[in-house]
Design a protein around this motif. Structure first.
Motif, PDB file in Angstrom:
ATOM      1  N   UNK A 276      -2.503   0.898   8.065  1.00 10.60           N
ATOM      2  CA  UNK A 276      -1.590   1.878   7.599  1.00 10.60           C
ATOM      3  C   UNK A 276      -0.844   1.614   6.239  1.00 10.60           C
ATOM      4  N   UNK A 277       0.200   2.285   5.689  1.00  8.42           N
ATOM      5  CA  UNK A 277       0.706   2.271   4.512  1.00  8.42           C
ATOM      6  C   UNK A 277       2.338   1.732   4.604  1.00  8.42           C
ATOM      7  N   UNK A 278       2.639   1.025   3.537  1.00  9.07           N
ATOM      8  CA  UNK A 278       4.121   0.611   3.381  1.00  9.07           C
ATOM      9  C   UNK A 278       4.804   1.620   3.204  1.00  9.07           C
ATOM     10  N   UNK A 279       4.548   2.827   2.401  1.00 11.90           N
ATOM     11  CA  UNK A 279       5.417   3.504   2.026  1.00 11.90           C
ATOM     12  C   UNK A 279       4.893   4.978   1.699  1.00 11.90           C
ATOM     13  N   UNK A 280       5.120   6.008   2.264  1.00 13.68           N
ATOM     14  CA  UNK A 280       4.668   7.371   1.921  1.00 13.68           C
ATOM     15  C   UNK A 280       5.440   8.297   1.175  1.00 13.68           C
ATOM     16  N   UNK A 281       5.119   8.866   0.164  1.00 14.20           N
ATOM     17  CA  UNK A 281       6.000  10.206  -0.570  1.00 14.20           C
ATOM     18  C   UNK A 281       5.168  11.278  -0.514  1.00 14.20           C
ATOM     19  N   UNK A 282       5.956  12.419  -0.088  1.00 12.99           N
ATOM     20  CA  UNK A 282       5.546  13.975  -0.358  1.00 12.99           C
ATOM     21  C   UNK A 282       6.468  14.791  -0.903  1.00 12.99           C
ATOM     22  N   UNK A 283       6.068  15.188  -2.124  1.00  9.83           N
ATOM     23  CA  UNK A 283       7.024  16.102  -2.862  1.00  9.83           C
ATOM     24  C   UNK A 283       6.397  17.515  -2.739  1.00  9.83           C
ATOM     25  N   UNK A 284       6.894  18.120  -1.897  1.00 16.60           N
ATOM     26  CA  UNK A 284       6.196  19.398  -1.386  1.00 16.60           C
ATOM     27  C   UNK A 284       6.303  20.689  -2.654  1.00 16.60           C
ATOM     28  N   UNK A 285       5.404  21.702  -2.123  1.00 17.96           N
ATOM     29  CA  UNK A 285       5.523  22.824  -3.086  1.00 17.96           C
ATOM     30  C   UNK A 285       4.442  22.685  -4.174  1.00 17.96           C
ATOM     31  N   UNK A 286       5.157  23.435  -5.264  1.00 14.36           N
ATOM     32  CA  UNK A 286       3.913  23.589  -6.545  1.00 14.36           C
ATOM     33  C   UNK A 286       4.449  22.680  -7.692  1.00 14.36           C
ATOM     34  N   UNK A 287       3.538  22.412  -8.621  1.00 13.83           N
ATOM     35  CA  UNK A 287       3.875  21.784  -9.751  1.00 13.83           C
ATOM     36  C   UNK A 287       4.486  22.567 -10.964  1.00 13.83           C
ATOM     37  N   UNK A 288       4.912  22.137 -12.053  1.00 11.50           N
ATOM     38  CA  UNK A 288       5.255  22.965 -13.139  1.00 11.50           C
ATOM     39  C   UNK A 288       4.019  23.552 -13.801  1.00 11.50           C
ATOM     40  N   UNK A 289       3.008  22.560 -13.516  1.00 11.89           N
ATOM     41  CA  UNK A 289       1.686  22.949 -14.385  1.00 11.89           C
ATOM     42  C   UNK A 289       1.122  24.165 -13.558  1.00 11.89           C
TER      43      UNK A 289
ATOM     44  N   UNK B 236       0.953  -1.287  -0.122  1.00 15.78           N
ATOM     45  CA  UNK B 236      -0.140  -0.230  -0.140  1.00 15.78           C
ATOM     46  C   UNK B 236       0.932   1.215   0.026  1.00 15.78           C
ATOM     47  N   UNK B 237       0.779   1.986  -1.019  1.00 19.27           N
ATOM     48  CA  UNK B 237       1.792   3.238  -1.342  1.00 19.27           C
ATOM     49  C   UNK B 237       0.817   4.412  -1.032  1.00 19.27           C
ATOM     50  N   UNK B 238       1.416   5.490  -0.682  1.00 17.92           N
ATOM     51  CA  UNK B 238       0.680   6.761  -0.762  1.00 17.92           C
ATOM     52  C   UNK B 238       1.607   7.809  -1.461  1.00 17.92           C
ATOM     53  N   UNK B 239       1.161   8.489  -2.280  1.00 16.60           N
ATOM     54  CA  UNK B 239       1.537   9.700  -2.770  1.00 16.60           C
ATOM     55  C   UNK B 239       0.730  11.109  -2.462  1.00 16.60           C
ATOM     56  N   UNK B 240       1.215  11.642  -1.519  1.00 13.84           N
ATOM     57  CA  UNK B 240       0.266  12.654  -0.571  1.00 13.84           C
ATOM     58  C   UNK B 240       0.439  13.820  -1.749  1.00 13.84           C
ATOM     59  N   UNK B 241       1.164  13.929  -2.427  1.00 13.80           N
ATOM     60  CA  UNK B 241       1.354  15.109  -3.585  1.00 13.80           C
ATOM     61  C   UNK B 241       1.217  14.737  -4.900  1.00 13.80           C
ATOM     62  N   UNK B 242       0.159  14.193  -5.562  1.00 15.56           N
ATOM     63  CA  UNK B 242       0.192  13.762  -6.696  1.00 15.56           C
ATOM     64  C   UNK B 242       0.617  14.521  -8.010  1.00 15.56           C
ATOM     65  N   UNK B 243       0.441  15.691  -7.889  1.00 13.06           N
ATOM     66  CA  UNK B 243       1.019  16.606  -9.104  1.00 13.06           C
ATOM     67  C   UNK B 243       0.825  15.942 -10.600  1.00 13.06           C
ATOM     68  N   UNK B 244       1.755  15.930 -11.329  1.00 12.27           N
ATOM     69  CA  UNK B 244       1.417  15.405 -12.784  1.00 12.27           C
ATOM     70  C   UNK B 244       1.318  13.619 -12.769  1.00 12.27           C
TER      71      UNK B 244
END
Ligand SMILES: C[S@@+](CC[C@H](N)C(=O)[O-])C[C@H]1O[C@@H](n2cnc3c(N)ncnc32)[C@H](O)[C@@H]1O
Length: 347
Positions: A145-158, A72-80
């Motif tokens: 809970x999740x096996x892994x979590x990613x957060x890529x903070x801030x704003x996207x290029x879009x 179970x993976x979480x990308x907390x800041x999906x963006x593109x």
């Protein structure tokens, strides 16, 4: 061949000069399926395609998070969805990717791109929400809970490249700066409500702006409110005209935009809540990676990981930050300020 006349392909937009400059005129970048070769040349020159975002430190993040089938993976800041796409593939078969983002304009496009990859529909759960609410979402969906979590903070290029979002001082647009334009106040409205001392505090606390006092005391002209990005940049150039170089002026303008963006999106309070809840969002032994882009973010990440480590919630944390290689910084200049930290939940 059909007897019927074929519809003509739509005309490309007219623009002046050799290459399109405005976002809406970049017809090749907005239709990547039709212009793959031309777009590769743009990428090779170190630019990001309009309407897309290049995932930063991707191999390093995959090595740290170590996604495996069934996770179970979480990308907390999906963006593109650049990181998400790789995570989703790596956890098949049997895995679930939970992806969140606060941006209601980009999220449906990113979801459509991920769904078009053809993985089982129930391997992907997408929510438009602030990552401050992640613990609640996980409690409802994956109580262990999740096996892994990613957060890529801030704003996207879009977000940066789209003038109507008002994130860039280099492109004219409404002074908005909201990641979710359907909530809260735009930066232009916020500016009309702040007193000079309040603005000075925002500039200092959110961006360490050395000229905060001067800017805050000079920016207010109630007779002509600032409503566009270039009006604000122009006003700041006037206020800071005694600085020795235009580079210093540009750095201050960049910091003022950053400080206002953090204020209108309430970024630090969302990040603090997210960091506080993270240990409870991970399974024992679960892994976490956070990419930050300025010292205000990195300080918070560093201190939160360290205090959770001292409490015994994490068994290991990054001893130091990881940075993009010189090659990555050259091929994607927007990666230059990125700092990566990681942690592993205690077993
Ligand atoms: C740097 S981009 C992520 C790029 C993504 N990793 C990729 O590969 O395309 C950051 C994203 O996080 C989102 N974001 C920022 N703060 C957020 C928050 N508090 N909650 C949810 N999403 C947030 C922004 O809207 C933006 O889409």
């Amino acid at each position: 061949m059909s007897d019927f006349p074929q519809p003509k392909p739509p005309r490309r937009p007219r623009y002046s000069g050799k290459n399109p400059r405005n976002f809406s005129e970049k017809y090749k970048e907005l239709h990547p399926d039709r212009y793959a070769d031309d777009l590769q040349k743009i990428l090779d020159s170190g630019k990001t395609l309009a309407g897309s975002h290049r995932p930063i430190l991707l191999p390093e993040i995959l090595r740290i998070l170590n996604p495996q089938p069934g996770h179970i993976a979480v990308d907390a800041t999906l963006g593109y969805g650049g990181h998400a796409r790789e995570l989703l593939a790596a956890i098949q078969p049997g895995g679930l990717l939970i992806a969140t983002d606060t941006d209601p304009l980009e999220l449906p496009k990113s979801e459509a791109r991920l769904r078009a990859l053809g993985f089982p529909p129930d391997s992907l759960l997408i929510r438009r929400m602030n990552f401050a609410g992640l613990q609640k979402l996980l409690a409802e969906t994956t109580p262990h809970g999740a096996d892994l979590i990613l957060a890529d903070l801030g704003v996207s290029s879009m977000q940066i490249d789209n003038p109507s979002r008002g994130f860039s001082f280099k492109i004219d647009g409404p002074l908005d700066l909201r990641m979710n334009p359907q909530r809260g106040l735009s930066a232009a409205s916020l500016l009309t409500k702040l007193s000079p001392p309040q603005l000075e505090k925002i500039l200092t606390e959110n961006a360490d702006e050395p000229h905060a006092a001067l800017i805050a005391s000079s920016l207010f002209t109630p007779s002509s409110p600032i409503i566009t990005t270039t009006q604000l940049a122009h006003r700041l150039r006037q206020i800071l005209q005694t600085l020795p170089t235009t580079t210093e002026v540009d750095l201050s303008i960049r910091r003022v935009f950053q400080a206002l963006r953090i204020a209108v999106n309430d970024e630090f309070s969302a990040l603090d809540t997210f960091l506080r809840h993270l240990p409870k969002c991970l399974k024992p032994g679960g892994r976490l990676a956070i990419l930050s882009f300025h010292s205000g973010e990195d300080r918070r990440v560093k201190h939160a990981l360290k205090s959770s480590f001292l409490l015994g919630d994490y068994s290991a944390i990054a001893p130091d930050i990881l940075r993009p290689t010189p090659d990555e910084q050259r091929s994607n200049p927007r990666s230059s300020s990125a700092k990566l930290r990681w942690a592993i939940r205690s077993a």
